[in-house]
Design a protein around this motif. Structure first.
Motif, PDB file in Angstrom:
ATOM      1  N   ALA A 132      83.227  55.302  82.783  1.00  0.00           N
ATOM      2  CA  ALA A 132      84.816  55.350  82.968  1.00  0.00           C
ATOM      3  C   ALA A 132      84.856  56.087  81.795  1.00  0.00           C
ATOM      4  CB  ALA A 132      85.166  53.921  82.455  1.00  0.00           C
ATOM      5  N   LEU A 133      84.516  56.154  80.661  1.00  0.00           N
ATOM      6  CA  LEU A 133      84.756  57.259  79.508  1.00  0.00           C
ATOM      7  C   LEU A 133      84.635  58.647  79.915  1.00  0.00           C
ATOM      8  CD1 LEU A 133      83.075  55.654  76.359  1.00  0.00           C
ATOM      9  CD2 LEU A 133      85.596  56.161  76.698  1.00  0.00           C
ATOM     10  N   VAL A 134      83.566  58.969  80.668  1.00  0.00           N
ATOM     11  CA  VAL A 134      83.376  60.484  81.190  1.00  0.00           C
ATOM     12  C   VAL A 134      84.369  60.786  82.405  1.00  0.00           C
ATOM     13  CG1 VAL A 134      82.034  61.665  82.687  1.00  0.00           C
ATOM     14  CG2 VAL A 134      80.899  60.380  81.132  1.00  0.00           C
ATOM     15  N   ALA A 135      85.000  59.823  83.142  1.00  0.00           N
ATOM     16  CA  ALA A 135      86.099  60.129  83.978  1.00  0.00           C
ATOM     17  C   ALA A 135      87.416  60.250  83.223  1.00  0.00           C
ATOM     18  CB  ALA A 135      86.223  58.721  84.991  1.00  0.00           C
ATOM     19  N   ALA A 136      87.501  59.481  82.082  1.00  0.00           N
ATOM     20  CA  ALA A 136      88.512  59.777  81.270  1.00  0.00           C
ATOM     21  C   ALA A 136      88.770  60.984  80.777  1.00  0.00           C
ATOM     22  CB  ALA A 136      88.779  58.518  80.388  1.00  0.00           C
ATOM     23  N   GLN A 137      87.498  61.543  80.267  1.00  0.00           N
ATOM     24  CA  GLN A 137      87.494  62.676  79.697  1.00  0.00           C
ATOM     25  C   GLN A 137      87.734  63.937  80.669  1.00  0.00           C
ATOM     26  OE1 GLN A 137      87.645  63.760  76.629  1.00  0.00           O
ATOM     27  NE2 GLN A 137      87.712  65.901  77.228  1.00  0.00           N
ATOM     28  N   ALA A 138      87.033  63.743  81.835  1.00  0.00           N
ATOM     29  CA  ALA A 138      87.492  64.769  83.010  1.00  0.00           C
ATOM     30  C   ALA A 138      89.059  64.852  83.202  1.00  0.00           C
ATOM     31  CB  ALA A 138      86.354  64.131  84.280  1.00  0.00           C
ATOM     32  N   GLY A 139      89.489  63.679  83.288  1.00  0.00           N
ATOM     33  CA  GLY A 139      90.890  63.610  83.488  1.00  0.00           C
ATOM     34  C   GLY A 139      91.585  64.562  82.294  1.00  0.00           C
ATOM     35  N   VAL A 140      91.318  64.282  81.129  1.00  0.00           N
ATOM     36  CA  VAL A 140      91.974  65.092  80.221  1.00  0.00           C
ATOM     37  C   VAL A 140      91.597  66.616  80.161  1.00  0.00           C
ATOM     38  CG1 VAL A 140      91.660  65.658  77.444  1.00  0.00           C
ATOM     39  CG2 VAL A 140      91.734  63.093  78.359  1.00  0.00           C
ATOM     40  N   VAL A 141      90.283  66.961  80.669  1.00  0.00           N
ATOM     41  CA  VAL A 141      90.157  68.322  81.050  1.00  0.00           C
ATOM     42  C   VAL A 141      91.103  68.860  81.964  1.00  0.00           C
ATOM     43  CG1 VAL A 141      88.509  69.738  81.954  1.00  0.00           C
ATOM     44  CG2 VAL A 141      87.873  68.382  80.284  1.00  0.00           C
ATOM     45  N   LEU A 142      91.373  68.128  82.858  1.00  0.00           N
ATOM     46  CA  LEU A 142      92.590  68.929  83.989  1.00  0.00           C
ATOM     47  C   LEU A 142      93.879  68.761  83.348  1.00  0.00           C
ATOM     48  CD1 LEU A 142      91.593  66.688  87.162  1.00  0.00           C
ATOM     49  CD2 LEU A 142      90.746  68.821  86.578  1.00  0.00           C
ATOM     50  N   MET A 143      94.202  67.947  82.530  1.00  0.00           N
ATOM     51  CA  MET A 143      95.503  67.863  81.872  1.00  0.00           C
ATOM     52  C   MET A 143      95.502  69.116  80.755  1.00  0.00           C
ATOM     53  SD  MET A 143      96.094  63.883  81.094  1.00  0.00           S
ATOM     54  CE  MET A 143      97.869  64.045  80.346  1.00  0.00           C
ATOM     55  N   VAL A 144      94.325  69.222  80.231  1.00  0.00           N
ATOM     56  CA  VAL A 144      94.080  70.424  79.010  1.00  0.00           C
ATOM     57  C   VAL A 144      93.097  71.071  79.205  1.00  0.00           C
ATOM     58  CG1 VAL A 144      94.228  70.759  76.682  1.00  0.00           C
ATOM     59  CG2 VAL A 144      95.406  68.792  77.429  1.00  0.00           C
ATOM     60  N   PRO A 145      93.061  72.170  80.397  1.00  0.00           N
ATOM     61  CA  PRO A 145      91.946  72.986  80.724  1.00  0.00           C
ATOM     62  C   PRO A 145      91.543  74.065  79.593  1.00  0.00           C
ATOM     63  CG  PRO A 145      93.527  73.469  82.033  1.00  0.00           C
ATOM     64  CD  PRO A 145      94.179  72.578  81.040  1.00  0.00           C
ATOM     65  N   SER A 146      91.196  73.528  78.602  1.00  0.00           N
ATOM     66  CA  SER A 146      90.794  74.587  77.752  1.00  0.00           C
ATOM     67  C   SER A 146      89.095  74.562  77.328  1.00  0.00           C
ATOM     68  CB  SER A 146      91.425  74.222  76.089  1.00  0.00           C
ATOM     69  OG  SER A 146      91.016  73.087  75.626  1.00  0.00           O
ATOM     70  N   TRP A 147      88.630  75.209  76.896  1.00  0.00           N
ATOM     71  CA  TRP A 147      87.199  75.441  76.461  1.00  0.00           C
ATOM     72  C   TRP A 147      86.904  74.385  75.442  1.00  0.00           C
ATOM     73  CZ3 TRP A 147      85.299  75.764  71.817  1.00  0.00           C
ATOM     74  CH2 TRP A 147      85.882  76.299  70.429  1.00  0.00           C
ATOM     75  N   VAL A 148      87.764  73.819  74.696  1.00  0.00           N
ATOM     76  CA  VAL A 148      87.470  72.751  73.723  1.00  0.00           C
ATOM     77  C   VAL A 148      87.266  71.434  74.552  1.00  0.00           C
ATOM     78  CG1 VAL A 148      88.249  71.513  71.609  1.00  0.00           C
ATOM     79  CG2 VAL A 148      88.609  73.865  71.860  1.00  0.00           C
ATOM     80  N   SER A 149      88.323  71.182  75.484  1.00  0.00           N
ATOM     81  CA  SER A 149      88.387  69.989  76.304  1.00  0.00           C
ATOM     82  C   SER A 149      86.782  70.078  77.105  1.00  0.00           C
ATOM     83  CB  SER A 149      89.519  69.898  77.153  1.00  0.00           C
ATOM     84  OG  SER A 149      90.585  69.686  76.353  1.00  0.00           O
ATOM     85  N   VAL A 150      86.452  71.354  77.633  1.00  0.00           N
ATOM     86  CA  VAL A 150      85.334  71.363  78.595  1.00  0.00           C
ATOM     87  C   VAL A 150      84.197  71.011  77.576  1.00  0.00           C
ATOM     88  CG1 VAL A 150      84.234  72.681  80.003  1.00  0.00           C
ATOM     89  CG2 VAL A 150      86.246  72.894  80.136  1.00  0.00           C
TER      90      VAL A 150
END
Length: 207
Positions: A132-150
């Motif tokens: 679930a944590l990985v899914a949540a972070q993947a969602g954050v990446v879609l919201m903020v697709p920066s190299w830091v989030s990736v």
């Protein structure tokens, strides 16, 4: 949407780690935090360190975007999909944490024995919190697709793999023996049906 991502991430950190630890302490007398185990020569130590890196980078992604340091301009539809995934992921994390009851821990204490939880979300996957944590972070990446989030997502996935394989599974097998082996044979590691322990391997690991 970057502001929404930042607010969501901060609230999730407060609830999943702060409030959850406080509730755990009120119920059991322990916050559930066991810290980073092992030494730099062991994979489990790197798993713990990378988990901390992932959390910090996960927060930094939206923060830097809001500050304009890493400007982004993703399609609105992508951001909305990310918001839905992040909300679902964080909610599933909290539900799985709650399902662990008194057995919830962050980190491993080799001298400690807790009840093996195999019900609820844990009846379908052995590590639903991490999933679930990985899914949540993947969602954050879609919201903020920066190299830091990736980078945060990559660090989190790596940390989860190291923590589960090098620390938690050996610990649970040592503590619960045949009970955990049987559970691992019928239940996937992160998702249903995938990463189950082969029946032929169980007896060898119990020697």
């Amino acid at each position: 949407m970057t502001t929404a991502a930042l607010v969501l991430y901060v609230v999730a950190l407060v609830v999943l780690f702060g409030v959850r630890s406080w509730v755990q302490y009120r119920r059991t007398g322990s916050t559930g935090f066991r810290g980073i185990s092992g030494t730099p020569a062991q994979l489990e130590w790197w798993g713990g360190v990378l988990f901390v890196v992932a959390i910090v980078a996960g927060l930094a992604g939206p923060l830097l975007a809001v500050a304009g340091v890493t400007p982004i301009d993703p399609p609105t539809g992508l951001q909305v999909a990310g918001l839905v995934l992040a909300l679902a992921g964080f909610a599933a994390t909290l539900a799985a944490q709650t399902g662990m009851g008194a057995s919830w821990r962050i980190g491993v204490d080799q001298a400690e024995r807790t009840e093996l939880v195999t019900t609820g979300a844990f009846a379908h996957a052995r590590n639903p919190i991490f999933t679930a944590l990985v899914a949540a972070q993947a969602g954050v990446v879609l919201m903020v697709p920066s190299w830091v989030s990736v980078a945060a997502l990559i660090a989190l996935v790596t940390a989860v793999q190291l923590q589960v394989r090098a620390a938690e599974e050996p610990y649970l097998l040592a503590i619960h023996g045949a009970e955990y082996a049987a559970y691992a044979v019928r239940t996937g590691r992160f998702v249903p049906g995938i990463g189950r322990l082969p029946e032929s391997a169980a007896p060898k690991l119990l020697r």
